[in-house]
Design an enzyme around this catalytic site. Sequence first.
Site, short mmCIF file in Angstrom:
data_model
loop_
_atom_site.label_atom_id
_atom_site.label_comp_id
_atom_site.label_asym_id
_atom_site.label_seq_id
_atom_site.Cartn_x
_atom_site.Cartn_y
_atom_site.Cartn_z
N GLY A 39 41.49 55.40 40.76
CA GLY A 39 42.38 54.63 41.62
C GLY A 39 41.61 53.66 42.49
O GLY A 39 40.46 53.31 42.19
N ALA A 40 42.25 53.23 43.61
CA ALA A 40 41.70 52.16 44.46
C ALA A 40 41.34 50.98 43.57
O ALA A 40 40.22 50.47 43.60
CB ALA A 40 40.50 52.66 45.26
N LEU A 41 42.32 50.57 42.79
CA LEU A 41 42.06 49.63 41.70
C LEU A 41 41.72 48.23 42.21
O LEU A 41 42.28 47.76 43.20
CB LEU A 41 43.28 49.56 40.77
N HIS A 42 40.81 47.58 41.49
CA HIS A 42 40.42 46.20 41.79
C HIS A 42 40.35 45.44 40.47
O HIS A 42 40.65 46.02 39.40
CB HIS A 42 39.10 46.16 42.57
N GLY A 44 38.01 44.71 38.61
CA GLY A 44 37.17 45.33 37.58
C GLY A 44 37.99 46.31 36.74
O GLY A 44 37.90 46.33 35.51
N HIS A 45 38.83 47.11 37.42
CA HIS A 45 39.70 48.02 36.67
C HIS A 45 40.71 47.24 35.83
O HIS A 45 41.04 47.62 34.71
CB HIS A 45 40.49 48.92 37.63
#
Length: 289
Positions: A39-42, A44-45
């Site tokens: 999680g804590a997606l940015h 890059g994800h």
Amino acid sequence: MDAGAAPAVLTTIAETRTRIAAFRRERPGASIALVPTMGALHDGHLALVREAKRLADRVVVSIFVNPLQFGAGEDLGRYPRTLDADVALLAAEGVDLVFAPNAAEMYPDGSAGTTVHAGPIGDRYEGAARPGHFDGVLTVVEKLLGIASPDIAVFGQKDAQQLHLVGRMVADLDLPVEIVSVPIVRERDGLALSSRNRYLSPEARRAALALAESLQAATRAAGGGVDELLAEGIAAFGDHDDVELDYFVAVDPETFLPVDDGFRGQALVLVAALVDGTRLIDNTTMSIG
Ligand code: PAF
């Protein structure tokens, strides 16, 4: 699924298995990709998700902050948990299913009784600083592969040692999945995207550029051989007093063992440093000699 429609968010292994079995029944022969995340997606994800969408008919994203891969004194408690925002981002990408279990669902006995051991490469570099980290990573990845039974699983090159060890596990344990890697996504100034970047103050954010700058310096020196590129890369940290370098090493991408000055060819250079207490990693491939 249409981009914008919210994906199903499932929290149990049983429901997730049932939904994935339904995907396979609805479209026999359709492929499924898994993107494991904490999680804590940015962005890059999201690059991983886009590659998964490109390669497979259905995309499953797991969001699970895996306690097994955090050591005592690490940031498990404060690791960012942003499920609603993550699901909104994944909806915009047209993800089909989000698997977001809690720790009790994944480890009902409180910890995994049976674990995967990452082997000797798991004790080097990140593993030397974070003992047991890669056993925890491989154990949860193996479980996620068992739950989602994807055709493809997508990982970022940013966590190069993790990517190598996942590839080794899949080969060594004959797991029926293809591992796909996606290049590092960087900010405009070169900083590699990481969920942990959000811990950085503006000053620490500037200091964190030391990692990318050290890799750029090493790349410029790579024509002179391994010793020279390592010396130049390490010297780049001299400009940043508030950054504590942990390792700066050139490895053979096939074996992940360090290469010496006689090495010629493609090497992977790995760096890790503590920036104002936040552990950051980065890497790049370069041609030596
Ligand atoms: O790279 C990560 O975010 C994690 O290590 C992973 C692969 C999701 C396992 O928890």
